[in-house]
Design a protein around this motif. Structure first.
Motif, PDB file in Angstrom:
ATOM      1  N   THR A  41       0.813  -1.272  -0.092  1.00 56.82           N
ATOM      2  CA  THR A  41       0.070  -0.157   0.097  1.00 56.82           C
ATOM      3  C   THR A  41       0.733   1.311   0.112  1.00 56.82           C
ATOM      4  OG1 THR A  41      -0.485  -0.056   2.339  1.00 56.82           O
ATOM      5  CG2 THR A  41      -2.019  -1.249   1.171  1.00 56.82           C
ATOM      6  N   THR A  42       2.269   1.143   0.470  1.00 63.00           N
ATOM      7  CA  THR A  42       3.034   2.123   0.133  1.00 63.00           C
ATOM      8  C   THR A  42       3.448   2.626  -1.268  1.00 63.00           C
ATOM      9  OG1 THR A  42       3.876   1.804   2.112  1.00 63.00           O
ATOM     10  CG2 THR A  42       5.357   3.190   1.030  1.00 63.00           C
ATOM     11  N   VAL A  43       3.641   1.507  -1.946  1.00 63.68           N
ATOM     12  CA  VAL A  43       3.967   1.657  -3.379  1.00 63.68           C
ATOM     13  C   VAL A  43       2.802   2.106  -4.370  1.00 63.68           C
ATOM     14  CG1 VAL A  43       5.322   0.643  -5.156  1.00 63.68           C
ATOM     15  CG2 VAL A  43       6.009   0.227  -3.084  1.00 63.68           C
ATOM     16  N   ALA A  44       1.684   1.360  -3.997  1.00 65.58           N
ATOM     17  CA  ALA A  44       0.397   1.459  -4.806  1.00 65.58           C
ATOM     18  C   ALA A  44       0.123   3.013  -5.172  1.00 65.58           C
ATOM     19  CB  ALA A  44      -0.709   0.876  -4.019  1.00 65.58           C
ATOM     20  N   PRO A  45       0.054   3.966  -4.556  1.00 63.12           N
ATOM     21  CA  PRO A  45      -0.139   5.340  -4.866  1.00 63.12           C
ATOM     22  C   PRO A  45       0.611   5.874  -6.299  1.00 63.12           C
ATOM     23  CG  PRO A  45      -0.050   5.508  -2.466  1.00 63.12           C
ATOM     24  CD  PRO A  45       0.348   4.124  -3.104  1.00 63.12           C
ATOM     25  N   VAL A  46       1.914   5.386  -6.364  1.00 63.45           N
ATOM     26  CA  VAL A  46       2.696   5.912  -7.524  1.00 63.45           C
ATOM     27  C   VAL A  46       2.562   4.895  -8.470  1.00 63.45           C
ATOM     28  CG1 VAL A  46       5.326   5.567  -8.172  1.00 63.45           C
ATOM     29  CG2 VAL A  46       4.933   6.637  -5.949  1.00 63.45           C
ATOM     30  N   ALA A  47       2.175   3.657  -8.444  1.00 63.76           N
ATOM     31  CA  ALA A  47       1.812   2.664  -9.351  1.00 63.76           C
ATOM     32  C   ALA A  47       0.588   2.932 -10.129  1.00 63.76           C
ATOM     33  CB  ALA A  47       1.714   1.065  -8.845  1.00 63.76           C
ATOM     34  N   ALA A  48      -0.518   3.579  -9.194  1.00 66.06           N
ATOM     35  CA  ALA A  48      -1.810   3.848  -9.909  1.00 66.06           C
ATOM     36  C   ALA A  48      -1.655   5.068 -10.344  1.00 66.06           C
ATOM     37  CB  ALA A  48      -2.689   4.185  -8.456  1.00 66.06           C
ATOM     38  N   ASP A  49      -0.703   5.863 -10.163  1.00 68.38           N
ATOM     39  CA  ASP A  49      -0.692   7.313 -10.921  1.00 68.38           C
ATOM     40  C   ASP A  49       0.229   7.041 -12.362  1.00 68.38           C
ATOM     41  OD1 ASP A  49      -1.872   8.640  -9.053  1.00 68.38           O
ATOM     42  OD2 ASP A  49      -0.026   9.957  -8.306  1.00 68.38           O
ATOM     43  N   ALA A  50       1.215   6.164 -12.204  1.00 71.30           N
ATOM     44  CA  ALA A  50       1.673   5.649 -13.494  1.00 71.30           C
ATOM     45  C   ALA A  50       0.910   4.864 -14.394  1.00 71.30           C
ATOM     46  CB  ALA A  50       2.862   4.646 -12.949  1.00 71.30           C
ATOM     47  N   ALA A  51       0.028   4.108 -14.012  1.00 69.25           N
ATOM     48  CA  ALA A  51      -0.914   3.449 -14.833  1.00 69.25           C
ATOM     49  C   ALA A  51      -1.965   4.295 -15.365  1.00 69.25           C
ATOM     50  CB  ALA A  51      -1.678   2.185 -13.861  1.00 69.25           C
ATOM     51  N   GLU A  52      -2.393   5.341 -14.774  1.00 64.15           N
ATOM     52  CA  GLU A  52      -3.360   6.522 -15.252  1.00 64.15           C
ATOM     53  C   GLU A  52      -2.585   7.107 -16.261  1.00 64.15           C
ATOM     54  OE1 GLU A  52      -6.924   8.186 -15.588  1.00 64.15           O
ATOM     55  OE2 GLU A  52      -6.324   6.534 -14.269  1.00 64.15           O
ATOM     56  N   ALA A  53      -1.386   7.421 -16.182  1.00 63.41           N
ATOM     57  CA  ALA A  53      -0.689   8.241 -17.067  1.00 63.41           C
ATOM     58  C   ALA A  53      -0.351   7.384 -18.457  1.00 63.41           C
ATOM     59  CB  ALA A  53       0.611   8.703 -16.428  1.00 63.41           C
ATOM     60  N   LEU A  54      -0.298   6.214 -18.292  1.00 64.21           N
ATOM     61  CA  LEU A  54       0.110   5.176 -19.542  1.00 64.21           C
ATOM     62  C   LEU A  54      -1.116   4.912 -20.180  1.00 64.21           C
ATOM     63  CD1 LEU A  54       2.903   2.889 -18.008  1.00 64.21           C
ATOM     64  CD2 LEU A  54       2.979   4.884 -19.763  1.00 64.21           C
ATOM     65  N   LYS A  55      -2.343   5.210 -19.655  1.00 58.53           N
ATOM     66  CA  LYS A  55      -3.604   5.085 -20.297  1.00 58.53           C
ATOM     67  C   LYS A  55      -3.434   5.834 -21.565  1.00 58.53           C
ATOM     68  CE  LYS A  55      -7.226   3.914 -16.961  1.00 58.53           C
ATOM     69  NZ  LYS A  55      -8.423   4.370 -16.376  1.00 58.53           N
ATOM     70  N   ALA A  56      -2.618   6.882 -21.799  1.00 55.43           N
ATOM     71  CA  ALA A  56      -3.125   7.687 -22.802  1.00 55.43           C
ATOM     72  C   ALA A  56      -2.057   6.963 -24.175  1.00 55.43           C
ATOM     73  CB  ALA A  56      -2.126   8.861 -22.715  1.00 55.43           C
ATOM     74  N   ASP A  57      -1.201   5.964 -23.694  1.00 58.04           N
ATOM     75  CA  ASP A  57      -0.588   5.201 -24.618  1.00 58.04           C
ATOM     76  C   ASP A  57      -1.177   3.798 -24.867  1.00 58.04           C
ATOM     77  OD1 ASP A  57       1.358   7.158 -24.644  1.00 58.04           O
ATOM     78  OD2 ASP A  57       2.868   6.116 -23.089  1.00 58.04           O
ATOM     79  N   GLY A  58      -2.154   3.628 -24.238  1.00 58.83           N
ATOM     80  CA  GLY A  58      -3.010   2.564 -24.798  1.00 58.83           C
ATOM     81  C   GLY A  58      -2.785   1.124 -23.877  1.00 58.83           C
ATOM     82  N   LEU A  59      -2.064   1.433 -22.733  1.00 57.13           N
ATOM     83  CA  LEU A  59      -1.761   0.419 -22.036  1.00 57.13           C
ATOM     84  C   LEU A  59      -2.938   0.398 -20.977  1.00 57.13           C
ATOM     85  CD1 LEU A  59       2.009   0.788 -21.309  1.00 57.13           C
ATOM     86  CD2 LEU A  59       0.776  -0.141 -23.002  1.00 57.13           C
ATOM     87  N   ASP A  60      -3.346  -1.096 -20.523  1.00 59.16           N
ATOM     88  CA  ASP A  60      -4.436  -1.271 -19.436  1.00 59.16           C
ATOM     89  C   ASP A  60      -3.581  -2.104 -18.330  1.00 59.16           C
ATOM     90  OD1 ASP A  60      -6.525  -1.976 -18.289  1.00 59.16           O
ATOM     91  OD2 ASP A  60      -7.552  -3.263 -19.720  1.00 59.16           O
ATOM     92  N   ILE A  61      -3.537  -1.321 -17.264  1.00 62.40           N
ATOM     93  CA  ILE A  61      -2.942  -1.914 -16.096  1.00 62.40           C
ATOM     94  C   ILE A  61      -3.819  -1.529 -14.698  1.00 62.40           C
ATOM     95  CG2 ILE A  61      -0.894  -1.482 -14.719  1.00 62.40           C
ATOM     96  CD1 ILE A  61       0.336   0.077 -17.206  1.00 62.40           C
ATOM     97  N   THR A  62      -3.904  -2.575 -14.196  1.00 58.09           N
ATOM     98  CA  THR A  62      -4.827  -2.581 -12.997  1.00 58.09           C
ATOM     99  C   THR A  62      -3.870  -2.893 -11.684  1.00 58.09           C
ATOM    100  OG1 THR A  62      -5.129  -4.800 -12.800  1.00 58.09           O
ATOM    101  CG2 THR A  62      -6.722  -3.554 -14.086  1.00 58.09           C
ATOM    102  N   VAL A  63      -4.482  -1.998 -10.697  1.00 56.82           N
ATOM    103  CA  VAL A  63      -3.398  -1.777  -9.610  1.00 56.82           C
ATOM    104  C   VAL A  63      -4.247  -2.152  -8.341  1.00 56.82           C
ATOM    105  CG1 VAL A  63      -1.940  -0.577  -7.886  1.00 56.82           C
ATOM    106  CG2 VAL A  63      -2.041  -0.187 -10.606  1.00 56.82           C
ATOM    107  N   ALA A  64      -3.811  -3.040  -7.477  1.00 58.61           N
ATOM    108  CA  ALA A  64      -4.540  -3.585  -6.252  1.00 58.61           C
ATOM    109  C   ALA A  64      -3.458  -3.591  -5.086  1.00 58.61           C
ATOM    110  CB  ALA A  64      -5.061  -4.926  -6.426  1.00 58.61           C
ATOM    111  N   THR A  65      -3.951  -3.698  -3.932  1.00 57.86           N
ATOM    112  CA  THR A  65      -3.304  -3.651  -2.619  1.00 57.86           C
ATOM    113  C   THR A  65      -3.427  -5.012  -1.806  1.00 57.86           C
ATOM    114  OG1 THR A  65      -4.864  -2.553  -1.470  1.00 57.86           O
ATOM    115  CG2 THR A  65      -2.840  -1.215  -2.719  1.00 57.86           C
ATOM    116  N   GLN A  66      -3.657  -6.126  -2.219  1.00 57.22           N
ATOM    117  CA  GLN A  66      -4.054  -7.342  -1.726  1.00 57.22           C
ATOM    118  C   GLN A  66      -2.959  -7.896  -0.779  1.00 57.22           C
ATOM    119  OE1 GLN A  66      -5.678  -9.184  -4.978  1.00 57.22           O
ATOM    120  NE2 GLN A  66      -7.677  -8.316  -5.246  1.00 57.22           N
ATOM    121  N   GLY A  67      -3.101  -7.874   0.421  1.00 61.67           N
ATOM    122  CA  GLY A  67      -1.962  -8.511   1.183  1.00 61.67           C
ATOM    123  C   GLY A  67      -0.802  -7.845   1.420  1.00 61.67           C
ATOM    124  N   GLY A  68      -0.473  -6.624   1.100  1.00 59.68           N
ATOM    125  CA  GLY A  68       0.466  -5.879   1.197  1.00 59.68           C
ATOM    126  C   GLY A  68       1.721  -6.566   0.402  1.00 59.68           C
TER     127      GLY A  68
END
Length: 290
Positions: A41-68
């Motif tokens: 859950t510490t790294v997830a906010p960075v990963a989520a923002d990166a995933a959102e940014a890469l949507k513009a390049d057509g990349l589909d990325i899902t981010v979860a925080t199951q179990g740390g």
């Protein structure tokens, strides 16, 4: 630790992004055609923002925080996800439990775990704790804050689940290479999961104490991070490792990252991706000399 106003402005947005992106993350890797990312859950906010940014390049990325961190590593080994997010280095136990997984860790930055107390406790005199005092708090031996120079107020401990990166950093600080004892049998002790849950519990419980990434308490008027053995969790002390609960942040793959996974990790390592580390009050690779 860093810019408090900036932290407040972005944290809620990032939390929403994580929840939104995690909606499809219960299936196995590739089930929806998306790159599956999960863990800390510490790294997830960075990963989520990166995933959102890469949507513009057509990349589909899902981010979860199951179990740390431990959950992410386990999901990676079982093939449920392609990238594990971790706020702890891989341990011998992780590798021994998953001998068929070719773990490859890519460091993306660093942060610090703080011992967080309520402002009421800090203002009454608890501004620094030693390793011995932290150990006695979490083992239930110190039951009232007056025992360490604070108010006449019962201590309530929120500890992290075993396997969480935050918990492992705390255990290393107070126990070294020794195994941590079982939790105390106390009505003033509870186990919590992610960072947001931990922070909410801290803010709603008088006399509470918990280990938590210091970036998650920036701008929170009701919480304070104590110094440890007189050492502050400043950027300089984290970068040099002088602060005793500094830690690296990782993205982990099974083998060298390829395809979409490589594009995703390369983005996080790029100037734009490293700016996300700064946005979330973590240290960049450049700041720690990597």
């Amino acid at each position: 630790m860093f810019n408090k106003k900036r932290r407040l402005a972005c944290l809620a947005t990032s939390a929403l992004a994580v929840m939104s992106l995690a909606g499809c993350a219960d299936g196995g890797a590739g089930k929806s055609g998306a790159l599956q990312v999960s863990g800390s859950t510490t790294v997830a906010p960075v990963a989520a923002d990166a995933a959102e940014a890469l949507k513009a390049d057509g990349l589909d990325i899902t981010v979860a925080t199951q179990g740390g961190s431990a959950g992410g590593i386990s999901q990676l080994a079982s093939g449920q996800i392609t990238i594990a997010l971790s706020s702890k280095p891989l341990s011998k136990e992780d590798k021994a439990a998953n001998p068929n997984t070719d773990f490859v860790s890519t460091q993306i930055g660093a942060d610090a775990v703080g011992i967080i107390v309520t402002k009421q406790v800090a203002d009454a005199g608890v501004k620094n704790l030693t390793a011995d005092q932290v150990r006695d708090l979490f083992e239930g031996k110190i039951k009232n804050w007056s025992e360490v120079g604070g108010p006449d107020l019962d201590v309530f401990v929120y500890d992290k689940e075993p396997g969480r990166g935050t918990r492992e950093v705390l255990d290393k600080y107070i126990y070294g290479d020794e195994k941590a004892p079982p939790p105390p049998e106390s009505g003033n002790f509870a186990i919590v999961g992610g960072n947001l849950e931990t922070r909410n519990k801290l803010e709603s419980t008088p006399g509470a104490v918990a280990p938590l990434s210091t970036s998650f308490v920036e701008g929170r008027d009701r919480l304070a991070a104590v110094t440890l053995d007189g050492i502050e969790a400043s950027p300089e002390n984290i970068a040099t490792g002088k602060y005793p609960m500094s830690r690296p942040l990782y993205m982990i793959t099974d083998g060298k990252p390829e395809g979409t996974a490589k594009k995703f990790i390369d983005y996080v390592l790029s100037a734009k991706g490293q700016a996300l580390m700064t946005k979330h009050d973590y240290l960049t690779l450049k700041e720690i000399g990597k």
